[in-house]
Design a protein around this motif. Structure first.
Motif, PDB file in Angstrom:
ATOM      1  N   LYS A   1       0.838  -1.198   0.000  1.00  0.00           N
ATOM      2  CA  LYS A   1       0.000   0.000   0.000  1.00  0.00           C
ATOM      3  C   LYS A   1       0.867   1.240   0.000  1.00  0.00           C
ATOM      4  O   LYS A   1       0.518   2.256  -0.594  1.00  0.00           O
ATOM      5  CB  LYS A   1      -0.915  -0.021   1.229  1.00  0.00           C
ATOM      6  N   GLU A   2       2.016   1.155   0.681  1.00  0.00           N
ATOM      7  CA  GLU A   2       2.999   2.230   0.684  1.00  0.00           C
ATOM      8  C   GLU A   2       4.337   1.634   0.297  1.00  0.00           C
ATOM      9  O   GLU A   2       4.579   0.439   0.490  1.00  0.00           O
ATOM     10  CB  GLU A   2       3.052   2.898   2.064  1.00  0.00           C
ATOM     11  N   GLY A   3       5.226   2.436  -0.248  1.00  0.00           N
ATOM     12  CA  GLY A   3       6.442   1.947  -0.880  1.00  0.00           C
ATOM     13  C   GLY A   3       7.350   1.117   0.002  1.00  0.00           C
ATOM     14  O   GLY A   3       7.349   1.226   1.216  1.00  0.00           O
ATOM     15  N   GLY A   4       8.158   0.285  -0.654  1.00  0.00           N
ATOM     16  CA  GLY A   4       9.155  -0.517   0.036  1.00  0.00           C
ATOM     17  C   GLY A   4      10.391  -0.626  -0.827  1.00  0.00           C
ATOM     18  O   GLY A   4      10.292  -0.762  -2.052  1.00  0.00           O
ATOM     19  N   ALA A   5      11.556  -0.569  -0.210  1.00  0.00           N
ATOM     20  CA  ALA A   5      12.812  -0.588  -0.964  1.00  0.00           C
ATOM     21  C   ALA A   5      13.461  -1.970  -0.972  1.00  0.00           C
ATOM     22  O   ALA A   5      14.596  -2.115  -1.415  1.00  0.00           O
ATOM     23  CB  ALA A   5      13.785   0.429  -0.374  1.00  0.00           C
ATOM     24  N   SER A   6      12.762  -2.981  -0.478  1.00  0.00           N
ATOM     25  CA  SER A   6      13.296  -4.338  -0.528  1.00  0.00           C
ATOM     26  C   SER A   6      12.168  -5.294  -0.865  1.00  0.00           C
ATOM     27  O   SER A   6      10.992  -4.909  -0.893  1.00  0.00           O
ATOM     28  CB  SER A   6      13.946  -4.718   0.808  1.00  0.00           C
ATOM     29  N   SER A   7      12.537  -6.552  -1.102  1.00  0.00           N
ATOM     30  CA  SER A   7      11.540  -7.531  -1.514  1.00  0.00           C
ATOM     31  C   SER A   7      11.795  -8.860  -0.828  1.00  0.00           C
ATOM     32  O   SER A   7      12.946  -9.236  -0.579  1.00  0.00           O
ATOM     33  CB  SER A   7      11.565  -7.739  -3.036  1.00  0.00           C
ATOM     34  N   LEU A   8      10.716  -9.566  -0.537  1.00  0.00           N
ATOM     35  CA  LEU A   8      10.788 -10.949  -0.074  1.00  0.00           C
ATOM     36  C   LEU A   8      10.400 -11.830  -1.250  1.00  0.00           C
ATOM     37  O   LEU A   8       9.326 -11.666  -1.835  1.00  0.00           O
ATOM     38  CB  LEU A   8       9.837 -11.170   1.102  1.00  0.00           C
ATOM     39  N   ILE A   9      11.279 -12.757  -1.600  1.00  0.00           N
ATOM     40  CA  ILE A   9      11.043 -13.647  -2.731  1.00  0.00           C
ATOM     41  C   ILE A   9      10.750 -15.038  -2.177  1.00  0.00           C
ATOM     42  O   ILE A   9      11.500 -15.553  -1.344  1.00  0.00           O
ATOM     43  CB  ILE A   9      12.263 -13.697  -3.661  1.00  0.00           C
ATOM     44  N   ILE A  10       9.668 -15.654  -2.636  1.00  0.00           N
ATOM     45  CA  ILE A  10       9.264 -16.976  -2.159  1.00  0.00           C
ATOM     46  C   ILE A  10       9.125 -17.901  -3.354  1.00  0.00           C
ATOM     47  O   ILE A  10       8.431 -17.580  -4.319  1.00  0.00           O
ATOM     48  CB  ILE A  10       7.935 -16.922  -1.387  1.00  0.00           C
ATOM     49  N   THR A  11       9.779 -19.038  -3.268  1.00  0.00           N
ATOM     50  CA  THR A  11       9.699 -20.041  -4.321  1.00  0.00           C
ATOM     51  C   THR A  11       9.314 -21.377  -3.711  1.00  0.00           C
ATOM     52  O   THR A  11       9.771 -21.725  -2.621  1.00  0.00           O
ATOM     53  CB  THR A  11      11.051 -20.193  -5.037  1.00  0.00           C
ATOM     54  N   SER A  12       8.472 -22.138  -4.420  1.00  0.00           N
ATOM     55  CA  SER A  12       8.144 -23.501  -4.011  1.00  0.00           C
ATOM     56  C   SER A  12       8.630 -24.464  -5.090  1.00  0.00           C
ATOM     57  O   SER A  12       8.515 -24.189  -6.280  1.00  0.00           O
ATOM     58  CB  SER A  12       6.637 -23.657  -3.788  1.00  0.00           C
ATOM     59  N   VAL A  13       9.190 -25.597  -4.630  1.00  0.00           N
ATOM     60  CA  VAL A  13       9.731 -26.579  -5.576  1.00  0.00           C
ATOM     61  C   VAL A  13       9.542 -27.971  -4.993  1.00  0.00           C
ATOM     62  O   VAL A  13       9.629 -28.164  -3.773  1.00  0.00           O
ATOM     63  CB  VAL A  13      11.232 -26.302  -5.855  1.00  0.00           C
ATOM     64  N   ASP A  14       9.263 -28.943  -5.865  1.00  0.00           N
ATOM     65  CA  ASP A  14       9.169 -30.345  -5.459  1.00  0.00           C
ATOM     66  C   ASP A  14      10.581 -30.908  -5.409  1.00  0.00           C
ATOM     67  O   ASP A  14      11.277 -30.942  -6.421  1.00  0.00           O
ATOM     68  CB  ASP A  14       8.323 -31.127  -6.466  1.00  0.00           C
ATOM     69  N   ILE A  15      11.018 -31.345  -4.228  1.00  0.00           N
ATOM     70  CA  ILE A  15      12.408 -31.786  -4.078  1.00  0.00           C
ATOM     71  C   ILE A  15      12.684 -33.073  -4.844  1.00  0.00           C
ATOM     72  O   ILE A  15      13.843 -33.427  -5.058  1.00  0.00           O
ATOM     73  CB  ILE A  15      12.781 -31.964  -2.594  1.00  0.00           C
ATOM     74  N   ARG A  16      11.641 -33.785  -5.246  1.00  0.00           N
ATOM     75  CA  ARG A  16      11.835 -34.988  -6.061  1.00  0.00           C
ATOM     76  C   ARG A  16      11.976 -34.640  -7.538  1.00  0.00           C
ATOM     77  O   ARG A  16      12.445 -35.463  -8.323  1.00  0.00           O
ATOM     78  CB  ARG A  16      10.653 -35.951  -5.874  1.00  0.00           C
ATOM     79  N   ARG A  17      11.567 -33.424  -7.905  1.00  0.00           N
ATOM     80  CA  ARG A  17      11.715 -32.933  -9.286  1.00  0.00           C
ATOM     81  C   ARG A  17      12.284 -31.511  -9.231  1.00  0.00           C
ATOM     82  O   ARG A  17      11.577 -30.541  -9.499  1.00  0.00           O
ATOM     83  CB  ARG A  17      10.368 -32.965 -10.014  1.00  0.00           C
ATOM     84  N   PRO A  18      13.538 -31.391  -8.854  1.00  0.00           N
ATOM     85  CA  PRO A  18      14.109 -30.060  -8.578  1.00  0.00           C
ATOM     86  C   PRO A  18      14.149 -29.127  -9.783  1.00  0.00           C
ATOM     87  O   PRO A  18      14.282 -27.919  -9.618  1.00  0.00           O
ATOM     88  CB  PRO A  18      15.526 -30.390  -8.085  1.00  0.00           C
ATOM     89  N   GLU A  19      14.041 -29.673 -10.980  1.00  0.00           N
ATOM     90  CA  GLU A  19      14.102 -28.814 -12.163  1.00  0.00           C
ATOM     91  C   GLU A  19      12.784 -28.081 -12.406  1.00  0.00           C
ATOM     92  O   GLU A  19      12.714 -27.178 -13.248  1.00  0.00           O
ATOM     93  CB  GLU A  19      14.457 -29.653 -13.396  1.00  0.00           C
ATOM     94  N   GLU A  20      11.722 -28.445 -11.686  1.00  0.00           N
ATOM     95  CA  GLU A  20      10.409 -27.852 -11.895  1.00  0.00           C
ATOM     96  C   GLU A  20      10.042 -26.912 -10.750  1.00  0.00           C
ATOM     97  O   GLU A  20       9.884 -27.347  -9.615  1.00  0.00           O
ATOM     98  CB  GLU A  20       9.345 -28.951 -12.019  1.00  0.00           C
ATOM     99  N   ILE A  21       9.910 -25.628 -11.044  1.00  0.00           N
ATOM    100  CA  ILE A  21       9.445 -24.653 -10.059  1.00  0.00           C
ATOM    101  C   ILE A  21       7.920 -24.731 -10.013  1.00  0.00           C
ATOM    102  O   ILE A  21       7.251 -24.620 -11.036  1.00  0.00           O
ATOM    103  CB  ILE A  21       9.892 -23.226 -10.434  1.00  0.00           C
ATOM    104  N   ILE A  22       7.369 -24.922  -8.821  1.00  0.00           N
ATOM    105  CA  ILE A  22       5.913 -24.973  -8.692  1.00  0.00           C
ATOM    106  C   ILE A  22       5.325 -23.573  -8.770  1.00  0.00           C
ATOM    107  O   ILE A  22       4.397 -23.304  -9.524  1.00  0.00           O
ATOM    108  CB  ILE A  22       5.507 -25.648  -7.367  1.00  0.00           C
ATOM    109  N   ASP A  23       5.875 -22.651  -7.971  1.00  0.00           N
ATOM    110  CA  ASP A  23       5.344 -21.287  -7.951  1.00  0.00           C
ATOM    111  C   ASP A  23       6.419 -20.344  -7.435  1.00  0.00           C
ATOM    112  O   ASP A  23       7.407 -20.769  -6.807  1.00  0.00           O
ATOM    113  CB  ASP A  23       4.105 -21.203  -7.066  1.00  0.00           C
ATOM    114  N   GLU A  24       6.226 -19.058  -7.712  1.00  0.00           N
ATOM    115  CA  GLU A  24       7.172 -18.034  -7.281  1.00  0.00           C
ATOM    116  C   GLU A  24       6.435 -16.716  -7.140  1.00  0.00           C
ATOM    117  O   GLU A  24       5.577 -16.383  -7.954  1.00  0.00           O
ATOM    118  CB  GLU A  24       8.312 -17.893  -8.302  1.00  0.00           C
TER     119      GLU A  24
END
Length: 668
Positions: free
Chosen positions: A343-366
């Motif tokens: 709602k108001e500005g921010g000078a940094s970001s939190l990045i979240i990634t989900s991945v299946d550890i049995r298929r590490p080449e496939e990103i589920i979401d980000e």
């Protein structure tokens, strides 16, 4: 200037400004003393910590100028009571919040999905320019000529459920949420012990005689990179590494009067290396996940890993490529419609990634969430981001909820509550509902509040003005009951019935001397507390304290036994829940503490107690010549191990903890 004088100066300075939570004095002292990276193996240097304190305090003042000008808008002061504050976010219908879709939805009005990359660039640019302007206006500051530090009483607490541990013959990492795994620098699979050094993983075989080295994992890393923590699960090892890349870049300026600007482009990257350890003697790399930003935390639910990193906005240059502001996952930019703007500005970001550890080449979401700073809590069904909004006469905690079903990360809603979350376990999810305990200050006096939310973050019930003049030091939720410790000169334990979400009811209160910073459920009717004994008249600390509460009848709370260890003045159990082993199924309570005075030339001792016939019974007290925050106590079968990145020592529990072999891993 003495240690105590410096920290008082920090606190006094911060009280005169309105500062982001990440730069509050208690957070500074907490990070300096109790959140050291596991790769810091040397003895603690007060001088180094003090230098960091000085820098952080200066940042407090500079950043607060930006916060004061951006946060204190007239419309932000319209909310005057708890109920209005908690209902401030726009509601989301149950059907919308329950759906899993590729289309991201807003977190109320707190975070909204970006419409384009240009909108993201504008928000980041505005925040960076505002910060630079604030720093220029404050260039005449001359603050702190000396530096030192003192211990903080900031509390944290945690434990893993004993029911899960009872099924296995080896210990697991102490967790914030049952069945939500966390990384640590020591793990075991029931035979091998895995320890994270600064640049490698040592695998130690505990079977058939003395401890012996089995193998070593050395990831391909540069001189500036560091191994952090790991997971071990069913033949897989996940290794988290912090990488630091830098290059010389040029920002081209078209004006003939101004030369091109050269600058060093620093890019911090977090990498997860995934290894097949079906044969621990020959680990095999199966995949990697590379994510921009500094490592914040991670969680693993089943086979899905959630990785959280922080990334600051780049310095602003007139012709700097804007696309460099967008973080990448495995070399690919995060899509603009997966970016949340505040709602108001921010000078940094939190990045979240989900991945299946049995298929590490496939990103589920980000997703990328632009903000100033956010704390992370991950429940079994959702994750929550919360940060503090400092207002002229009040402090609010802003909370955003995100669903994480099947690895898909999507906002549900947001709300705000009065006060601050003082303890790691004061925020808790149960059956997709949220419970929050806060400490608030009004007219110079503190009080405590409980807030209950339904699955859509709508406020359902509150309990306010608990323990006037005190603050929450430790909390623990068990199904429909909340237990929490407050403190001023004595230590009241409160029990609250949460069965009726619209009407939480205070059931009982028990008051004893001292205070507990750590709470852990013991069997089905007891609650273990670890903290400090204090003089009830002066508040002077008198040693580390263990206490066992009887909670079989929450309306009549009782103390079963307490034990004061007056030869210790500090324990990491109060600040790092992962450092505690508390397992009622094995009747083991393990933690490290600092001697006062040193014993046999050692500053740290590892202690193991059991609880027998309603009394604490000492089983082991082992002096250690290593920092307390690099120690873990684990068990495998009938053997107990004190493990660190530098050495592992075994003890036979069947023979009164008789000391066995010691394996030296490194000479840091």
């Amino acid at each position: 200037m003495t240690d105590k004088e410096l920290l008082n100066l920090i606190k006094n300075s911060a009280e005169q400004t309105n500062t982001p939570d990440s730069l509050m004095p208690k957070q500074i002292s907490k990070q300096l003393y109790h959140k050291k990276s596991p790769r810091s193996f040397g003895h603690f240097s007060f001088g180094q910590a003090a230098s960091a304190a000085a820098v952080l305090v200066l940042c407090c003042i500079l950043t607060s100028i930006l916060w004061n000008t951006k946060r204190f808008q007239p419309d932000s002061l319209a909310l005057s009571d708890t109920e209005k504050i908690a209902d401030a976010a726009e509601p989301v219908s149950p059907s919308e919040s329950a759906s899993i879709t590729d289309s991201k939805q807003d977190a109320g009005t707190l975070y909204t999905v970006a419409e384009s990359y240009d909108q993201i660039y504008d928000v980041l640019e505005e925040s960076v320019q505002s910060a630079r302007s604030a720093m220029r206006k404050s260039s005449d500051l001359n603050f702190l000529s000396e530096s030192a530090a003192e211990d903080s009483a900031e509390s944290a607490a945690g434990s893993t459920a004993d029911a899960a541990a009872a099924k296995d013959s080896f210990s697991k990492t102490n967790l914030q949420t049952e069945n939500v795994d966390e990384s640590d620098f020591v793990k075991t699979d029931g035979r091998y012990i895995y320890t994270a050094g600064e640049r490698e993983i040592k695998i130690t075989d505990t079977m058939d005689g003395p401890l012996k080295s089995a193998s070593v994992i050395r990831p391909d890393i540069n001189a500036s990179d560091s191994v952090l923590e790991l997971y071990v699960d069913d033949g897989l090892l996940l290794l988290i590494v912090q990488k630091y890349d830098s290059s010389l870049e040029t920002a081209y300026v078209e004006s003939e009067e101004t030369a091109d600007e050269n600058y060093i482009q620093a890019n911090d990257v977090t990498v997860v290396y995934m290894y097949d350890i079906a044969n621990p003697l020959e680990p095999k790399l199966t995949g990697t996940l590379e994510q921009d930003g500094n490592y914040n935390t991670s969680r693993k639910i089943g086979d899905i890993l959630y990785l959280f990193t922080d990334k600051g906005a780049l310095p602003s240059f007139e012709n700097l490529a804007k696309e460099n502001q967008i973080p990448t996952i495995n070399g690919e930019k995060i899509p603009s419609d997966h970016v949340y703007l505040p709602k108001e500005g921010g000078a940094s970001s939190l990045i979240i990634t989900s991945v299946d550890i049995r298929r590490p080449e496939e990103i589920i979401d980000e997703v990328m969430i632009v903000n100033e700073h956010a704390n992370v809590y991950v429940g079994s069904d959702s994750l929550y981001l919360y940060h503090y909004d400092f207002r002229p006469n009040d402090i609010l905690t802003q909370i955003a909820k995100f669903s994480i079903e099947n690895g898909q990360i999507n906002a549900v809603n947001a709300a705000a509550v009065k006060g601050e979350i003082y303890d790691t376990f004061a925020i808790h999810e149960y059956q997709n509902t949220l419970r929050v305990l806060t400490t608030d200050t009004e007219n110079g006096e503190s009080s405590n509040n409980l807030f209950l939310f339904d699955e859509n973050m709508n406020l359902t019930g509150t309990l306010s003005s608990i323990a006037i003049g005190e603050q929450i030091y430790a909390a623990r939720f068990f199904e429909n009951t909340a237990y929490f410790i407050t403190y001023r000169n004595t230590d009241p334990l409160f029990a609250v019935d949460l069965t009726d979400l619209s009407n939480p009811t205070l059931l009982g209160e028990l008051e004893i001397s001292g205070f507990s910073d750590y709470l852990h459920f013991w069997e089905n009717d007891k609650l273990l507390g670890i903290g400090y004994e204090t003089d009830p008249d002066t508040g002077r600390q008198k040693g580390v304290k263990l206490v066992m509460f009887d909670i079989s009848n929450p309306t009549e709370l009782k103390t079963i036994d307490s034990l004061v260890l007056d030869n210790y003045y500090y324990t990491s159990a109060c600040y790092d829940y992962k450092s505690v082993l508390a397992d009622s199924s094995q009747n083991l309570i393990g933690f490290s503490a600092h001697f006062d005075p040193p014993k046999d030339g050692c500053y740290v001792g590892y202690n193991v107690y059991s609880f027998e016939e309603n009394h604490f019974v000492k089983k082991l007290s082992e002096p250690l010549d290593i920092p307390s925050d690099t120690v873990r106590g684990i068990y495998i079968g009938n053997h107990f191990y004190i493990a660190s990145p530098t050495q592992i020592t075994s003890f036979n529990m069947d023979h009164e903890f008789k000391k066995g072999s010691t394996l030296v891993l490194s000479n840091y």
